[in-house]
Design an enzyme around this catalytic site. Structure first.
Site, PDB file in Angstrom:
ATOM      1  N   HIS A   1       0.890  -1.595  -0.533  1.00  0.00           N
ATOM      2  CA  HIS A   1       0.250   0.347   0.097  1.00  0.00           C
ATOM      3  C   HIS A   1       0.876   0.945   0.571  1.00  0.00           C
ATOM      4  O   HIS A   1       1.818   1.599   1.014  1.00  0.00           O
ATOM      5  CB  HIS A   1      -1.296  -0.137   1.589  1.00  0.00           C
ATOM      6  CG  HIS A   1      -1.624   0.674   0.955  1.00  0.00           C
ATOM      7  ND1 HIS A   1      -3.100   0.884   0.101  1.00  0.00           N
ATOM      8  CD2 HIS A   1      -2.425   2.647   2.089  1.00  0.00           C
ATOM      9  CE1 HIS A   1      -3.968   2.446   0.924  1.00  0.00           C
ATOM     10  NE2 HIS A   1      -3.604   2.954   1.652  1.00  0.00           N
TER      11      HIS A   1
ATOM     12  N   HIS B   1       0.560   4.970  -1.298  1.00  0.00           N
ATOM     13  CA  HIS B   1       0.272   6.861  -2.209  1.00  0.00           C
ATOM     14  C   HIS B   1       1.759   7.507  -2.192  1.00  0.00           C
ATOM     15  O   HIS B   1       2.522   8.130  -1.785  1.00  0.00           O
ATOM     16  CB  HIS B   1      -0.363   7.373  -1.204  1.00  0.00           C
ATOM     17  CG  HIS B   1      -1.330   7.165  -0.749  1.00  0.00           C
ATOM     18  ND1 HIS B   1      -2.625   6.241  -1.787  1.00  0.00           N
ATOM     19  CD2 HIS B   1      -2.242   6.598   0.518  1.00  0.00           C
ATOM     20  CE1 HIS B   1      -3.948   5.717  -1.043  1.00  0.00           C
ATOM     21  NE2 HIS B   1      -3.206   5.567   0.183  1.00  0.00           N
TER      22      HIS B   1
ATOM     23  N   GLN C   1       2.801  11.215  -1.823  1.00  0.00           N
ATOM     24  CA  GLN C   1       2.733  11.118  -0.242  1.00  0.00           C
ATOM     25  C   GLN C   1       3.835  12.072  -0.086  1.00  0.00           C
ATOM     26  O   GLN C   1       4.131  12.417   1.325  1.00  0.00           O
ATOM     27  CB  GLN C   1       2.049  10.880   0.890  1.00  0.00           C
ATOM     28  CG  GLN C   1       0.684  11.179  -0.069  1.00  0.00           C
ATOM     29  CD  GLN C   1      -0.566   9.868   0.889  1.00  0.00           C
ATOM     30  OE1 GLN C   1      -0.396   9.850   2.398  1.00  0.00           O
ATOM     31  NE2 GLN C   1      -1.507  10.084   0.785  1.00  0.00           N
TER      32      GLN C   1
ATOM     33  N   HIS D   1     -12.416   3.079  -3.398  1.00  0.00           N
ATOM     34  CA  HIS D   1     -11.542   4.066  -1.872  1.00  0.00           C
ATOM     35  C   HIS D   1     -11.176   3.778  -1.578  1.00  0.00           C
ATOM     36  O   HIS D   1     -10.798   3.604   0.273  1.00  0.00           O
ATOM     37  CB  HIS D   1     -11.453   5.488  -2.326  1.00  0.00           C
ATOM     38  CG  HIS D   1     -10.609   6.605  -1.460  1.00  0.00           C
ATOM     39  ND1 HIS D   1     -11.142   6.482   0.212  1.00  0.00           N
ATOM     40  CD2 HIS D   1      -9.416   6.745  -1.274  1.00  0.00           C
ATOM     41  CE1 HIS D   1     -10.694   7.515   0.257  1.00  0.00           C
ATOM     42  NE2 HIS D   1      -9.146   7.946   0.392  1.00  0.00           N
TER      43      HIS D   1
ATOM     44  N   ARG E   1     -16.678   5.384   2.855  1.00  0.00           N
ATOM     45  CA  ARG E   1     -16.854   6.587   2.431  1.00  0.00           C
ATOM     46  C   ARG E   1     -17.212   6.796   0.932  1.00  0.00           C
ATOM     47  O   ARG E   1     -17.648   8.526   0.657  1.00  0.00           O
ATOM     48  CB  ARG E   1     -15.834   7.512   3.265  1.00  0.00           C
ATOM     49  CG  ARG E   1     -15.108   7.559   4.257  1.00  0.00           C
ATOM     50  CD  ARG E   1     -14.920   9.116   4.979  1.00  0.00           C
ATOM     51  NE  ARG E   1     -13.553   8.795   4.398  1.00  0.00           N
ATOM     52  CZ  ARG E   1     -12.448   8.385   4.495  1.00  0.00           C
ATOM     53  NH1 ARG E   1     -12.481   7.697   5.389  1.00  0.00           N
ATOM     54  NH2 ARG E   1     -11.465   8.376   3.657  1.00  0.00           N
TER      55      ARG E   1
ATOM     56  N   HIS F   1      -9.440   1.070   1.270  1.00  0.00           N
ATOM     57  CA  HIS F   1      -9.123   1.116   2.487  1.00  0.00           C
ATOM     58  C   HIS F   1     -10.552   0.744   3.484  1.00  0.00           C
ATOM     59  O   HIS F   1     -11.612   1.286   3.034  1.00  0.00           O
ATOM     60  CB  HIS F   1      -8.599   2.963   2.652  1.00  0.00           C
ATOM     61  CG  HIS F   1      -7.999   3.789   2.250  1.00  0.00           C
ATOM     62  ND1 HIS F   1      -7.706   4.519   1.113  1.00  0.00           N
ATOM     63  CD2 HIS F   1      -6.910   4.075   2.533  1.00  0.00           C
ATOM     64  CE1 HIS F   1      -6.723   5.073   0.929  1.00  0.00           C
ATOM     65  NE2 HIS F   1      -5.914   4.231   1.740  1.00  0.00           N
TER      66      HIS F   1
ATOM     67  N   GLU G   1     -10.083   2.628   8.912  1.00  0.00           N
ATOM     68  CA  GLU G   1      -8.917   3.582   9.618  1.00  0.00           C
ATOM     69  C   GLU G   1      -9.252   4.495  11.117  1.00  0.00           C
ATOM     70  O   GLU G   1      -8.735   3.903  11.221  1.00  0.00           O
ATOM     71  CB  GLU G   1      -8.381   4.577   8.253  1.00  0.00           C
ATOM     72  CG  GLU G   1      -7.280   4.701   8.770  1.00  0.00           C
ATOM     73  CD  GLU G   1      -6.402   5.320   7.678  1.00  0.00           C
ATOM     74  OE1 GLU G   1      -6.717   5.584   6.582  1.00  0.00           O
ATOM     75  OE2 GLU G   1      -5.024   5.601   8.195  1.00  0.00           O
TER      76      GLU G   1
ATOM     77  N   HIS H   1      -5.740  -1.290   6.333  1.00  0.00           N
ATOM     78  CA  HIS H   1      -5.597  -0.841   7.895  1.00  0.00           C
ATOM     79  C   HIS H   1      -6.586  -2.234   8.717  1.00  0.00           C
ATOM     80  O   HIS H   1      -6.174  -2.688   9.869  1.00  0.00           O
ATOM     81  CB  HIS H   1      -6.429   0.544   7.501  1.00  0.00           C
ATOM     82  CG  HIS H   1      -5.280   1.758   7.120  1.00  0.00           C
ATOM     83  ND1 HIS H   1      -4.484   1.773   7.731  1.00  0.00           N
ATOM     84  CD2 HIS H   1      -6.242   2.494   6.259  1.00  0.00           C
ATOM     85  CE1 HIS H   1      -3.922   2.953   7.030  1.00  0.00           C
ATOM     86  NE2 HIS H   1      -4.876   3.129   6.466  1.00  0.00           N
TER      87      HIS H   1
ATOM     88  N   ASP I   1       2.261   3.283   3.122  1.00  0.00           N
ATOM     89  CA  ASP I   1       1.332   4.169   2.919  1.00  0.00           C
ATOM     90  C   ASP I   1       1.867   6.481   2.620  1.00  0.00           C
ATOM     91  O   ASP I   1       1.942   5.752   1.490  1.00  0.00           O
ATOM     92  CB  ASP I   1       0.509   3.744   4.097  1.00  0.00           C
ATOM     93  CG  ASP I   1      -0.847   4.500   3.665  1.00  0.00           C
ATOM     94  OD1 ASP I   1      -1.716   5.776   2.805  1.00  0.00           O
ATOM     95  OD2 ASP I   1      -1.562   4.935   4.847  1.00  0.00           O
TER      96      ASP I   1
HETATM   97 ZN    ZN Z   1      -3.754   5.010   2.314  1.00  0.00          ZN
END
Ligand code: ZN
Length: 397
Positions: A19, A21, A24, A164, A167, A189, A192, A226, A277
């Site tokens: 995992h 991103h 980031q 994603h 949500r 996800h 979490e 998570h 992550d």
């Molecule tokens: Zn993530």
């Protein structure tokens, strides 16, 4: 896994990073100041959204290449990129709707890391169809544009879906993606944050993992990223489904998410892997060590995740290797990390890496017979680091 550990020579298989991103990475160290309110995952997300607004395709490629280079230097030889930055800053697609996905593919190819590309499906800002916010417009796709991005070619790697979170997609979208690409890697996800659990209970009367498993058929192709706040019943369901839980111990600690109950999950033959992550720090060893240390601190015991047959480091490594390979959809048996085996024997070679030396124990890394990392440094480090530095100085100006 068919790959074996060769601890007498210090040669072990590369670990999959399930995992990431990548973009980031460029925010690492920039969010460690307390704001006026109490800081949480949600305040961090606001800072991340502001950062994202500035990134161009060139920026993304430069940052991803740097993050992937660091992953190889840290013993990760395959990455599952959970990729949600699809469109231009105003939300319009690039001329090529898969532009940003292709930049991720190019970065991985340049560096030589294995890639599972996971284009993210993002439709709404919260449970019950809340409209997306302006800062989420770069992430949004309808089914048609998502299907086109899912046609991105990943030479030598593979592609999978990433709704994603519960949500961010409707249950209908979730069912559509799960059935259209059934049998390919599927990551989401889930659970979490405690607020996500509360919102899910309020909207659907069920906890997130129960809702997920009641909505689509979760099997061994799924990775539940998570799952921090899974309750006992949810953990039992994940273990029974043979799905992988994607733990991201450094990021979960950095964001103050909480601790997944690993001992309970392992007692049920639950499968897990690790992911970097947010890439605030890139280290396979540190991920596994932080996972064990979180459990030591909460249980006030040592070697919580160990068993009688092998050292704790070895058990963690073997579990994350098998779970990681399952989650990324590749065994990558030709990926080899050579560790400094100088003064250590058997399992202590692994324990020295994971608990003591960290990345400094890594001598070389090769994939498919090509040596990508030598004496701890990637063969293209100079070029990739210089480009990253230039990108960062412009972004932070
Ligand atoms: Zn993530």
């Amino acid at each position: 896994m068919t790959s074996k550990l060769h601890l007498e020579t210090g040669r072990v298989p590369g670990l999959p990073n399930l995992h990431s991103h990548a973009f980031q990475r460029a925010m690492a160290g920039l969010t460690e100041r307390r704001g006026s309110q109490s800081d949480s995952f949600w305040t961090w997300r606001e800072q991340m959204y502001r950062f994202v607004e500035r990134l161009t395709p060139d920026d993304l490629e430069a940052i991803a290449a740097c993050a992937y280079m660091e992953m190889l230097e840290a013993g990760f030889t395959w990455v599952a990129e959970f990729h949600y930055l699809h469109h231009q800053p105003d939300g319009r697609p690039y001329d090529n709707v898969a532009e940003m996905s292709e930049r991720i593919v190019a970065a991985a190819a340049d560096v030589g890391i294995g890639l599972t590309l996971l284009p993210v499906l993002y439709r709404q800002s919260g449970f019950g169809g809340q409209p997306p916010s302006l800062s989420q417009r770069r992430f949004l796709n309808d089914r048609d544009s998502y299907a086109r991005i899912m046609e991105t070619r990943v030479p030598g790697g593979c592609i999978g879906i990433a709704p994603h979170s519960l949500r961010a997609v409707t249950l209908d979208d979730l069912r559509w993606a799960a059935t259209t690409w059934r049998g390919q890697p599927a990551h989401i996800h889930v659970s979490e944050q405690t607020r996500e659990v509360d919102d899910c209970l309020a909207a659907h009367g069920r906890r997130p993992i129960d809702l997920l498993m009641d909505t689509v058929e979760i099997d061994e192709h799924w990775c539940l990223v998570h799952a921090t706040h899974a309750d006992a019943g949810e953990r039992a369901r994940i273990a029974k489904a043979k799905a992988v839980v994607g733990l991201c111990p450094i990021t979960e600690a950095n964001l103050g998410d909480g601790l997944f109950d690993v001992p309970d999950f392992l007692a049920q033959q639950g499968r897990f892997g690790v992911g970097s992550d947010s890439n605030v720090r890139v280290s396979a060893a540190d991920e596994l060590r932080t996972l064990e240390y979180g459990q030591r601190l909460i249980h006030r015991q040592r070697n919580v995740l160990g068993d009688a047959s092998r050292s704790t480091g070895r058990r963690l490594f073997e579990a994350a290797l098998a779970g990681g390979a399952q989650a990324v959809g590749s065994e990558a048996t030709d990926d080899i990390v050579s560790l400094d085996a100088g003064n250590w024997r058997d399992d202590a070679v692994l324990d020295h890496w994971l608990f003591a030396a960290d990345n400094a124990a890594i001598v070389s890394v090769e994939r498919g017979g090509t040596r990508l990392v030598e004496q701890g440094r990637h063969r293209h480090r100079e070029r990739l680091a210089a480009r990253y530095k230039k990108t960062l100085s412009r972004l932070l100006a």
